[in-house]
Design a protein around this motif. Structure first.
Motif, PDB file in Angstrom:
ATOM      1  N   ALA A 209      56.058  22.646   3.478  1.00  0.00           N
ATOM      2  CA  ALA A 209      55.206  22.011   2.467  1.00  0.00           C
ATOM      3  C   ALA A 209      56.097  21.089   1.639  1.00  0.00           C
ATOM      4  N   VAL A 210      55.754  19.821   1.599  1.00  0.00           N
ATOM      5  CA  VAL A 210      56.525  18.877   0.774  1.00  0.00           C
ATOM      6  C   VAL A 210      55.767  18.776  -0.540  1.00  0.00           C
ATOM      7  N   ASP A 211      56.385  19.341  -1.587  1.00  0.00           N
ATOM      8  CA  ASP A 211      55.649  19.595  -2.813  1.00  0.00           C
ATOM      9  C   ASP A 211      56.605  19.518  -4.009  1.00  0.00           C
ATOM     10  N   PRO A 212      56.174  18.865  -5.099  1.00  0.00           N
ATOM     11  CA  PRO A 212      57.090  18.702  -6.236  1.00  0.00           C
ATOM     12  C   PRO A 212      57.628  20.016  -6.806  1.00  0.00           C
TER      13      PRO A 212
ATOM     14  N   ALA B 284      53.806  19.079   5.679  1.00  0.00           N
ATOM     15  CA  ALA B 284      52.479  18.995   5.050  1.00  0.00           C
ATOM     16  C   ALA B 284      52.575  18.329   3.683  1.00  0.00           C
ATOM     17  N   PHE B 285      51.676  17.371   3.460  1.00  0.00           N
ATOM     18  CA  PHE B 285      51.630  16.617   2.200  1.00  0.00           C
ATOM     19  C   PHE B 285      50.235  16.764   1.605  1.00  0.00           C
ATOM     20  N   GLY B 286      50.185  16.816   0.252  1.00  0.00           N
ATOM     21  CA  GLY B 286      48.902  17.034  -0.404  1.00  0.00           C
ATOM     22  C   GLY B 286      48.182  15.743  -0.753  1.00  0.00           C
ATOM     23  N   ALA B 287      46.993  15.934  -1.297  1.00  0.00           N
ATOM     24  CA  ALA B 287      46.164  14.785  -1.679  1.00  0.00           C
ATOM     25  C   ALA B 287      46.720  14.138  -2.947  1.00  0.00           C
ATOM     26  N   GLU B 288      46.331  12.890  -3.137  1.00  0.00           N
ATOM     27  CA  GLU B 288      46.886  12.062  -4.202  1.00  0.00           C
ATOM     28  C   GLU B 288      46.747  12.715  -5.580  1.00  0.00           C
ATOM     29  N   ARG B 289      45.588  13.264  -5.877  1.00  0.00           N
ATOM     30  CA  ARG B 289      45.425  13.797  -7.225  1.00  0.00           C
ATOM     31  C   ARG B 289      45.778  15.273  -7.322  1.00  0.00           C
ATOM     32  N   HIS B 290      45.338  16.053  -6.322  1.00  0.00           N
ATOM     33  CA  HIS B 290      45.431  17.510  -6.479  1.00  0.00           C
ATOM     34  C   HIS B 290      46.632  18.133  -5.789  1.00  0.00           C
ATOM     35  N   GLY B 291      47.334  17.383  -4.967  1.00  0.00           N
ATOM     36  CA  GLY B 291      48.462  17.979  -4.244  1.00  0.00           C
ATOM     37  C   GLY B 291      47.993  18.938  -3.162  1.00  0.00           C
ATOM     38  N   LEU B 292      48.919  19.773  -2.682  1.00  0.00           N
ATOM     39  CA  LEU B 292      48.584  20.706  -1.585  1.00  0.00           C
ATOM     40  C   LEU B 292      47.743  21.875  -2.092  1.00  0.00           C
TER      41      LEU B 292
ATOM     42  N   ALA C 130      61.063  19.917  -2.401  1.00  0.00           N
ATOM     43  CA  ALA C 130      60.717  18.901  -3.399  1.00  0.00           C
ATOM     44  C   ALA C 130      61.674  17.724  -3.303  1.00  0.00           C
ATOM     45  N   ILE C 131      61.146  16.541  -3.476  1.00  0.00           N
ATOM     46  CA  ILE C 131      61.987  15.339  -3.538  1.00  0.00           C
ATOM     47  C   ILE C 131      62.451  15.213  -4.995  1.00  0.00           C
ATOM     48  N   PRO C 132      63.759  15.236  -5.215  1.00  0.00           N
ATOM     49  CA  PRO C 132      64.227  15.206  -6.605  1.00  0.00           C
ATOM     50  C   PRO C 132      63.747  13.948  -7.327  1.00  0.00           C
ATOM     51  N   MET C 133      63.367  14.116  -8.586  1.00  0.00           N
ATOM     52  CA  MET C 133      62.882  12.976  -9.383  1.00  0.00           C
ATOM     53  C   MET C 133      63.517  13.047 -10.770  1.00  0.00           C
ATOM     54  N   ARG C 134      63.622  11.913 -11.391  1.00  0.00           N
ATOM     55  CA  ARG C 134      64.117  11.829 -12.755  1.00  0.00           C
ATOM     56  C   ARG C 134      63.144  12.574 -13.686  1.00  0.00           C
TER      57      ARG C 134
ATOM     58  N   SER D  56      55.292  12.638 -10.004  1.00  0.00           N
ATOM     59  CA  SER D  56      55.239  12.662  -8.533  1.00  0.00           C
ATOM     60  C   SER D  56      55.434  11.257  -7.986  1.00  0.00           C
ATOM     61  N   LEU D  57      55.697  11.217  -6.684  1.00  0.00           N
ATOM     62  CA  LEU D  57      55.759   9.950  -5.956  1.00  0.00           C
ATOM     63  C   LEU D  57      54.386   9.656  -5.366  1.00  0.00           C
ATOM     64  N   ASN D  58      54.156   8.419  -5.046  1.00  0.00           N
ATOM     65  CA  ASN D  58      52.978   8.057  -4.264  1.00  0.00           C
ATOM     66  C   ASN D  58      53.050   8.796  -2.920  1.00  0.00           C
TER      67      ASN D  58
HETATM   68  C1  LIG Z   1      50.685  11.909  -5.590  1.00  0.00           C
HETATM   69  S1  LIG Z   1      51.277  13.414  -4.983  1.00  0.00           S
HETATM   70  C2  LIG Z   1      50.209  14.635  -5.699  1.00  0.00           C
HETATM   71  C3  LIG Z   1      50.507  14.944  -7.089  1.00  0.00           C
HETATM   72  C4  LIG Z   1      49.899  16.248  -7.526  1.00  0.00           C
HETATM   73  N1  LIG Z   1      49.485  16.135  -8.889  1.00  0.00           N
HETATM   74  C5  LIG Z   1      50.916  17.390  -7.339  1.00  0.00           C
HETATM   75  O1  LIG Z   1      51.387  17.894  -8.341  1.00  0.00           O
HETATM   76  O2  LIG Z   1      51.244  17.741  -6.209  1.00  0.00           O
HETATM   77  C6  LIG Z   1      50.733  13.490  -3.315  1.00  0.00           C
HETATM   78  C7  LIG Z   1      51.629  14.295  -2.430  1.00  0.00           C
HETATM   79  O3  LIG Z   1      52.870  13.600  -2.272  1.00  0.00           O
HETATM   80  C8  LIG Z   1      53.911  14.543  -2.104  1.00  0.00           C
HETATM   81  N2  LIG Z   1      54.879  14.350  -3.208  1.00  0.00           N
HETATM   82  C9  LIG Z   1      54.839  13.431  -4.179  1.00  0.00           C
HETATM   83  N3  LIG Z   1      55.932  13.512  -4.936  1.00  0.00           N
HETATM   84  C10 LIG Z   1      56.674  14.523  -4.458  1.00  0.00           C
HETATM   85  C11 LIG Z   1      57.931  15.111  -4.800  1.00  0.00           C
HETATM   86  N4  LIG Z   1      58.647  14.660  -5.807  1.00  0.00           N
HETATM   87  N5  LIG Z   1      58.402  16.118  -4.063  1.00  0.00           N
HETATM   88  C12 LIG Z   1      57.701  16.574  -2.999  1.00  0.00           C
HETATM   89  N6  LIG Z   1      56.507  16.080  -2.636  1.00  0.00           N
HETATM   90  C13 LIG Z   1      56.007  15.060  -3.332  1.00  0.00           C
HETATM   91  C14 LIG Z   1      53.293  15.918  -2.133  1.00  0.00           C
HETATM   92  O4  LIG Z   1      53.001  16.344  -0.818  1.00  0.00           O
HETATM   93  C15 LIG Z   1      52.029  15.662  -2.929  1.00  0.00           C
HETATM   94  O5  LIG Z   1      51.055  16.654  -2.679  1.00  0.00           O
END
Ligand SMILES: C[S@@+](CC[C@H](N)C(=O)[O-])C[C@H]1O[C@@H](n2cnc3c(N)ncnc32)[C@H](O)[C@@H]1O
Length: 255
Positions: free
Chosen positions: A186-189, A206-214, A227-231, A236-238
């Protein structure tokens, strides 16, 4: 061609494109890049129309000289009024086509998948994101792109956003995550930080939906969460950007 027979043939052409949009065996390719990749990756083109043959020649010479002769041979010039009626937003590149969709045998694709990841999108909401995912997955050499939910990865808008690369990689809508040989990641923040080499071979990513995630179900079914590291401060990333990072993290980890 008399005015009346010209009008009749324009009407038949418009009906053909309207019919192709709702035919699950066909796909409408809007624009030069979609047709270019479709031809490069073996599409069966049923009809291609061009508003301006000279413009097509110029585009082909500069962007796809390998295909110029073929494009000229298969495209039919039509009036600009007929061309403008073939798509809700007529492609600026002045070319539009109908192709047959390749059949995807999912079981065979997953059985013979090799080491590259399979991308699973859980109910993506945006067709442009869906197309952008197909485009990067094709570029990175992923095994397939699968999507749950209501959106068709072969919708003309997704094909346009993917520049027609649905023909370069197996792409399908599925009811649920399919069983695979490798682990489900699961690729998830909220996961552990993704570091070089963290994406295993044969993974179902597995990647989640734009608003709700997985969904909770998919997170619970996953073997691990990355998780993809972020500042700090960035939530989240697109979706397509996240897919790009994960696929290239796998690709750069290959020797
Ligand atoms: C726009 S994001 C969804 C944001 C949602 N509010 C959440 O918290 O998951 C859409 C998908 O992109 C992936 N994604 C975005 N940023 C990510 C991150 N920093 N690390 C891992 N996955 C990321 C995840 O699979 C996420 O479900």
């Amino acid at each position: 061609v008399t005015g009346t027979s010209g009008q009749r043939s324009s009407k038949a052409l418009i009906e053909r494109f309207v019919g192709a949009r709702s035919d699950p065996e066909k796909v409408v390719l809007e624009g030069f890049h979609a047709l270019k990749h479709a031809l490069r990756f073996g599409a069966d083109i049923e009809q291609a129309c061009v508003a301006d043959l000279d413009k097509l020649g110029t585009l082909a010479r500069s962007l796809a000289p390998d295909l110029e002769a073929r494009m000229r041979a298969i495209t039919q010039p039509v009036s600009s009024s007929a061309f403008n009626a073939l798509a809700p937003v007529p492609p600026a590149t002045g070319v539009i086509a109908i192709a047959r969709r390749p059949q995807v045998d999912l079981r065979r694709v997953l059985e013979g998948s090799g080491l590259a990841p399979v991308v699973l999108l859980e109910a993506p909401a945006n067709l442009n994101n869906l197309g952008a995912v197909v485009r990067v997955a094709a570029a990175a050499g992923a095994t397939a792109v699968l999507a749950t939910g209501t959106h068709d990865p072969w919708h003309p808008s997704a094909v346009r956003a993917a520049a027609g690369l649905q023909f370069a990689i197996p792409v399908a809508r599925v009811g649920q995550a399919p069983p695979t040989e490798g682990p489900m990641v699961a690729v998830d923040p909220e996961g552990e930080p993704l570091c070089p080499g963290a994406i295993p071979d044969q993974a179902l990513l597995a990647f989640g939906a734009e608003r709700h995630g997985l969904s909770r179900e998919l997170l619970a079914a996953a073997d691990r969460r990355l998780a993809i590291p972020m500042r700090p401060g960035v939530s989240s990333l697109n979706l397509a950007s996240a897919v790009a990072v994960a696929l290239y993290a796998w690709r750069f980890g290959q020797t």
